[in-house]
Design a protein around this motif. Structure first.
Motif, PDB file in Angstrom:
ATOM      1  N   GLY A   1       0.785  -1.220   0.000  1.00 58.07           N
ATOM      2  CA  GLY A   1       0.000   0.000   0.000  1.00 58.07           C
ATOM      3  C   GLY A   1       0.818   1.272   0.000  1.00 58.07           C
TER       4      GLY A   1
ATOM      5  N   LYS B   1       0.638   3.704  -2.916  1.00 62.52           N
ATOM      6  CA  LYS B   1      -0.566   4.513  -3.091  1.00 62.52           C
ATOM      7  C   LYS B   1      -0.475   5.870  -2.394  1.00 62.52           C
ATOM      8  CE  LYS B   1      -3.416   0.311  -3.213  1.00 62.52           C
ATOM      9  NZ  LYS B   1      -4.522  -0.430  -2.534  1.00 62.52           N
ATOM     10  N   LEU B   2       0.557   6.071  -1.582  1.00 62.00           N
ATOM     11  CA  LEU B   2       0.669   7.299  -0.805  1.00 62.00           C
ATOM     12  C   LEU B   2       1.182   8.447  -1.655  1.00 62.00           C
ATOM     13  CD1 LEU B   2       2.312   5.937   2.478  1.00 62.00           C
ATOM     14  CD2 LEU B   2      -0.116   6.324   2.016  1.00 62.00           C
TER      15      LEU B   2
ATOM     16  N   ASP C   1      -1.965   2.560   3.664  1.00 62.94           N
ATOM     17  CA  ASP C   1      -2.668   3.353   2.663  1.00 62.94           C
ATOM     18  C   ASP C   1      -4.036   3.844   3.137  1.00 62.94           C
ATOM     19  OD1 ASP C   1      -3.269   0.567   2.584  1.00 62.94           O
ATOM     20  OD2 ASP C   1      -4.385   0.861   0.728  1.00 62.94           O
TER      21      ASP C   1
END
Length: 416
Positions: free
Chosen positions: A179, A182-183, A272
Motif C-alpha cells: 500500500g 498509493k501514498l 494506505d
C-alpha cells in the motif's frame, strides 16, 4: 541587498549571517523542503532534512512553518554545515505548470528568484544559501528531478526505503509494506523517515532483521482523554505506530482495540488507509464504523480489554507486541490485573504500557516490577505531552524492553 530578481544561476551576497525568510509561491500545491548540508552537499544525518513532519533543525538554524515559509539563520548552523538548499515537491503534477517564484527577505530587503527552466520535473532545488569565504550568498539554482521526491532526497544523502543504514554493512534496509505505493510523496516521506527510525532502533537493540511480530495498539477512549482526541493527538499516535508494524509484522498492518468500561476490536490499520481509518474509528462518542462508542462507556475498566487481547493472541505463532496507551486508570481490580499479567508471562505477548499525561500511574509502574514471573513481560513509561516528543525518542522508549523480552522468552521457551 537591494530589491531585484535573481535569474537562474545568478548569485548575490546577503547582508551577513543574519536570519532570512524564504517563501515559495506557485500556481499548484508545492511541498517545501530544506536540507542542511556540508561542502559535499550531503546531509550528515536525518536531522538535517527539514520538512513538514520534522519542521526544525536541532540547531534552530532552519525552521519550516505550516504555511511553507522557511526561516534560515546562518549564524546558528552547526560546525561543518556550510549551505542550505530549499526545495519543492509537486504531487501528481510537473513543475512546468507551477510558475514558481521564491521571495527571500532579510533586514527589510527582498530578492525574488523565479523557478526557471523547469518543465517535466516533479521536484527541484530552487535556492541555495551558502558560505563563500567570510561571505554568505544566495543562488537561484532551479535544478530539478523527474523522479520526484525520492530522487531529490537521495541526491542530498537522505536514505529512502531499502538503502543500507550507515555503519551496518550489508544490513537490509527498512521493510516496505503493501500500500505504500498509493501514498502521496509527502506522506511517503513521513512514513519513510519513521520506518528508518524504527529500523535503526531495532538494529541497535540487536533485533535480527528476520524477526516478525504482531503489533497491537490499544487506545484508551475514556472521557478524561477528550482533549487528546479533540486536538488530534490520538489520531497522530495511530499514524506514528504504523511504522512499528511495517517493520515487525508480516503484512505491515497494525491491529487495534479501543476500550473504556468495555472494549472493541477494530479493523486492522494499513499504511494506505491510515487517515481514513482515523476519521472512521478515532472517537469518544457516537456510532462509527459499526461500533457504538457510547456503549463502551467513559471510564477505565482494564480487565475486559486485557482478557480480550489475551484471548485473541494466546495462540499466536509469532511474538505479540502490545502498545497500550492510557492516561491513567488501573486502580479498579488492581490485584486481579497483576495476577492476569503474571499468568500471561507464559504467553507470547509483551505488554508495553504508555502513560500519557500527568496522571498517577502507580499501578502501571507496579506492573513493570512484578516478581515471580517466568519472564518480565511488561514495560511502562510515561510521557507528559506525547505530541511534543520526537518520533525517534518515542520509538526508542517503545522498543526499549521488547528486544530483551524476545531473548528471555526464547530462552524460557515461551516463544516457539
Amino acid at each position: 541587498m537591494s530589491d531585484f530578481a535573481l535569474s537562474r544561476g545568478q548569485n548575490t551576497a546577503l547582508t551577513g549571517p543574519r536570519p532570512l525568510t524564504v517563501q515559495v509561491r506557485g500556481r499548484i500545491r508545492l511541498d517545501v523542503l530544506a536540507f542542511v548540508l556540508g561542502d559535499d552537499e550531503k546531509v550528515s544525518g536525518d536531522a538535517d532534512f527539514v520538512f513538514y513532519n520534522q519542521p526544525a533543525h536541532p540547531s534552530g538554524a532552519v525552521t519550516l512553518d505550516d504555511r511553507g515559509v522557511v526561516v534560515v539563520d546562518p549564524a546558528r548552523l552547526p560546525g561543518g554545515a556550510s549551505r542550505v538548499h530549499i526545495g519543492v515537491v509537486a504531487e501528481h503534477q510537473t513543475l512546468g505548470d507551477a510558475r514558481i517564484e521564491v521571495v527571500l527577505a532579510q533586514d527589510g530587503r527582498t530578492v525574488t528568484a523565479p523557478g526557471e527552466g523547469l518543465t517535466v520535473e516533479t521536484s527541484a532545488v530552487l535556492i541555495e544559501i551558502y558560505r563563500r569565504g567570510d561571505d554568505w550568498k544566495i543562488r537561484n539554482t532551479s535544478a530539478g528531478w523527474e523522479g520526484g521526491f525520492a530522487d531529490l532526497v537521495r541526491s542530498h544523502g537522505v536514505q529512502v526505503d531499502d538503502e543500507p543504514v550507515p555503519g551496518q554493512s550489508g544490513a537490509a534496509g527498512p521493510r516496505t509494506a503493501p500500500g505504500e505505493e498509493k501514498l502521496s510523496l509527502t506522506k511517503r516521506a513521513t512514513l519513510d523517515l519513521r520506518k528508518k527510525q524504527v529500523h535503526k532502533v531495532l538494529l541497535e537493540k540487536k533485533v535480527q532483521p528476520g524477526v516478525r511480530a504482531r503489533v497491537v495498539m490499544v487506545i484508551d477512549k475514556t472521557f478524561s482523554m477528550s482533549v487528546l482526541y479533540r486536538d488530534g493527538v490520538v489520531g497522530e499516535l495511530v499514524e506514528r505506530m504504523i511504522p512499528v508494524a511495517t517493520q515487525l509484522d508480516d503484512d505491515g498492518a497494525l491491529e487495534a482495540y479501543v476500550y473504556a468500561v468495555r472494549c472493541a476490536k477494530l479493523p486492522d490499520i494499513t499504511v494506505d488507509r491510515a487517515e481514513e481509518w482515523v476519521r472512521e474509528y478515532v472517537h469518544l462518542r457516537g456510532a462509527h464504523g459499526g461500533v457504538d462508542y457510547d456503549r463502551l462507556g467513559g471510564r477505565n475498566e482494564e480487565l475486559p480489554i486485557l482478557e480480550q487481547v489475551i484471548a485473541d493472541c494466546r495462540e499466536s505463532a509469532d511474538p505479540v507486541l502490545v502498545l497500550f496507551f492510557t492516561d491513567g486508570g488501573f486502580a479498579r481490580g488492581r490485584k486481579a490485573i497483576q495476577k492476569l499479567i503474571s499468568e500471561a508471562a507464559a504467553l507470547p505477548i509483551f505488554w508495553q504500557f504508555i502513560g500519557i499525561g500527568k496522571a498517577d500511574f502507580g499501578a502501571l509502574t507496579a506492573l513493570d516490577e512484578l516478581s515471580g514471573r517466568i519472564v518480565d513481560n511488561a514495560g511502562f513509561f510515561a510521557v507528559d505531552d506525547v505530541s511534543r516528543i520526537s518520533d525517534e525518542q518515542l520509538y526508542r522508549l517503545l522498543l526499549s524492553e521488547f528486544p530483551d523480552w524476545l531473548a528471555a522468552a526464547r530462552a524460557a521457551r515461551v516463544l516457539r
